[in-house]
Motif scaffolding. Structure first.
Motif: not given
Length: 145
Positions: A83-108
């Motif tokens: 479950x700790x490895x799972x959390x690390x994985x989902x944190x990575x996915x969250x950070x990636x999704x957050x970065x992509x969202x922020x990029x699009x918001x900046x472009x918008x």
């Protein structure tokens, strides 16, 4: 104001929300696994107390129960680690999704600023044309008088 990035931003926001939900679920599972590990550890400590006297059958059953407790503790520990490895994985996915969202918001936001500048220029041009028209109209009326 609607931009060409609005639809993409909406999708990215959904991905971000989904990643956040999965991360919180993984954290909840990790807490449950941690509680299970602590409970297994406490039970193993209780089973580890070997009686000083008694029948050999009781001693064997206590030893068997202690072995079962150790196995349960090991499984619980593996679940916690997983479950700790799972959390690390989902944190990575969250950070990636957050970065992509922020990029699009900046472009918008950049596109919105550009549209606002274009509107401001068009408005200024209209005001200038209106002022010039009024100036020449008033000048022509003064000559007639």
């Amino acid at each position: 104001m609607k931009t060409k990035f609005s639809a993409i931003a909406k999708v990215r926001k959904q991905q971000l929300d989904n990643a956040e939900l999965r991360l919180s679920e993984a954290k909840q599972r990790q807490r449950e696994h941690q509680k299970l590990y602590e409970l297994s550890y406490a039970q193993l400590r209780n089973l580890s107390l070997v009686p000083n006297s008694g029948l050999s059958n009781e001693l064997k059953s206590n030893l068997a129960m202690a072995n079962i407790g150790k196995e349960a503790l090991q499984r619980a520990k593996e679940k916690v680690e997983l479950s700790e490895k799972e959390i690390v994985h989902y944190q990575f996915l969250y950070q990636k999704a957050n970065l992509e969202y922020e990029k699009i918001k900046t472009l918008e936001a950049k596109e919105i600023k550009e549209k606002q500048k274009e509107l401001q220029k068009a408005e200024q041009k209209f005001i200038d044309e209106l002022a010039i028209t009024r100036f020449f109209r008033n000048k022509g009326e003064k000559k007639d008088d």
